[in-house]
Design a protein around this motif. Sequence first.
Motif, mmCIF file in Angstrom:
data_model
loop_
_atom_site.group_PDB
_atom_site.id
_atom_site.type_symbol
_atom_site.label_atom_id
_atom_site.label_comp_id
_atom_site.label_asym_id
_atom_site.label_seq_id
_atom_site.Cartn_x
_atom_site.Cartn_y
_atom_site.Cartn_z
ATOM 1 N N GLU A 145 37.491 40.673 33.643
ATOM 2 C CA GLU A 145 37.901 39.270 33.620
ATOM 3 C C GLU A 145 39.311 39.073 33.094
ATOM 4 O O GLU A 145 40.113 38.357 33.677
ATOM 5 N N SER A 146 39.633 39.686 31.959
ATOM 6 C CA SER A 146 40.952 39.455 31.390
ATOM 7 C C SER A 146 41.213 40.453 30.278
ATOM 8 O O SER A 146 40.324 41.167 29.833
ATOM 9 N N HIS A 147 42.468 40.483 29.841
ATOM 10 C CA HIS A 147 42.875 41.278 28.690
ATOM 11 C C HIS A 147 43.751 40.385 27.826
ATOM 12 O O HIS A 147 44.561 39.620 28.348
ATOM 13 N N PRO A 148 43.618 40.447 26.492
ATOM 14 C CA PRO A 148 44.353 39.497 25.650
ATOM 15 C C PRO A 148 45.867 39.613 25.728
ATOM 16 O O PRO A 148 46.566 38.624 25.466
ATOM 17 N N VAL A 149 46.406 40.797 26.068
ATOM 18 C CA VAL A 149 47.869 40.942 26.043
ATOM 19 C C VAL A 149 48.456 41.584 27.298
ATOM 20 O O VAL A 149 49.677 41.678 27.422
ATOM 21 N N MET A 150 47.641 42.004 28.256
ATOM 22 C CA MET A 150 48.157 42.701 29.433
ATOM 23 C C MET A 150 47.839 41.920 30.702
ATOM 24 O O MET A 150 46.767 41.322 30.822
ATOM 25 N N ASP A 151 48.776 41.954 31.668
ATOM 26 C CA ASP A 151 48.481 41.348 32.959
ATOM 27 C C ASP A 151 47.722 42.351 33.830
ATOM 28 O O ASP A 151 47.529 43.509 33.454
ATOM 29 N N GLN A 152 47.295 41.892 35.005
ATOM 30 C CA GLN A 152 46.430 42.735 35.832
ATOM 31 C C GLN A 152 47.111 44.026 36.272
ATOM 32 O O GLN A 152 46.493 45.096 36.288
ATOM 33 N N ALA A 153 48.382 43.959 36.626
ATOM 34 C CA ALA A 153 49.087 45.169 37.061
ATOM 35 C C ALA A 153 49.119 46.203 35.944
ATOM 36 O O ALA A 153 48.888 47.405 36.167
ATOM 37 N N PHE A 186 32.305 41.185 37.950
ATOM 38 C CA PHE A 186 32.000 42.611 37.828
ATOM 39 C C PHE A 186 32.015 43.291 39.199
ATOM 40 O O PHE A 186 32.597 44.370 39.367
ATOM 41 N N LEU A 187 31.380 42.668 40.169
ATOM 42 C CA LEU A 187 31.286 43.267 41.499
ATOM 43 C C LEU A 187 32.662 43.351 42.161
ATOM 44 O O LEU A 187 32.991 44.369 42.783
ATOM 45 N N ALA A 188 33.461 42.296 42.022
ATOM 46 C CA ALA A 188 34.812 42.316 42.597
ATOM 47 C C ALA A 188 35.658 43.395 41.925
ATOM 48 O O ALA A 188 36.426 44.114 42.591
ATOM 49 N N TRP A 189 35.535 43.511 40.612
ATOM 50 C CA TRP A 189 36.304 44.519 39.870
ATOM 51 C C TRP A 189 35.880 45.936 40.270
ATOM 52 O O TRP A 189 36.730 46.812 40.453
ATOM 53 N N LEU A 190 34.582 46.158 40.434
ATOM 54 C CA LEU A 190 34.107 47.478 40.869
ATOM 55 C C LEU A 190 34.671 47.841 42.238
ATOM 56 O O LEU A 190 35.068 48.985 42.480
#
Length: 296
Positions: A145-153, A186-190
Amino acid sequence: MSIVETSAIPTTSTTRLIEDYSIEITAKDVESLRRAAPGIAADAPVAVTFLATETMDQRIAAATLVRSLGLEPMPHLSARRIGSLAELEVMVSRAAAEAGARRMFLVAGDPPVPAGPFEDTMALLRTGLFERNGFRTIGIAGHPESHPVMDQAAIWAALRDKDAEIRARGMTTLIVTQFGFDAAPFLAWLTELRSRGIDAPVRIGVPGPAGIKTLLRFAATCGVGASASVMSKYGLSITKLLGTAGPDRLIEALADGLQPAHGDVRLHFYPFGGVEKTIGWINDYRATNDGAPARR
């Protein structure tokens, strides 16, 4: 169960998905774990978190208890909370020698400024201490879903680099995700994980049964989506801050959506409502769905 996780789940039934789960504890949960142990499958992985309020001795004692109960310890290390290489060496060697640990879970940690020489997980891996002490599996975090300090890339680049480093050192990668309430992320991330060529086993983070106030508090702390619509899918109403829910709907939605292309996927329980309550829920769920609770 083997220390190295290799066997993929061949079906998407809920009973198959909930087999071979892992669970997380803190060093202060040892008595609850001791009481719950008869209901936990032999060799089940038990992660021991790295809390700033607990000492090294407490964490090692908890991991040692996990082993003595016939379970598989996986201590956590938080890179930015470790003050020196000597401190790290002691932690790793004691976990191996005293607890028989062969898995370790590594995170960067929350402090904005490291307490010592370790900025992130890669800095820990590059010491070579884990393979030298006989560790076979290294756990790293997944963030659907997210990370507190990092973008998706940056998240994907870091995951790729850590996986490659672990494998290059002759160990196996295990990805354990943050918890969530909705199967869709979860499914999209997998799907994306596998499309990027990362085939490591994944354990999806599932909240153990707890009251809605507790679940919302942890969600806010961890940056997990908990909108009214998401919680409705999970079986709770944000407008009614009473009641307790288990992850029945989440697990069933995951089972419905998982495909062979998603690879080796299992569950990791965060026992926000307590270790004993979570283990009791798992065994009741298994008994209801297949009549075979995981008891010893």
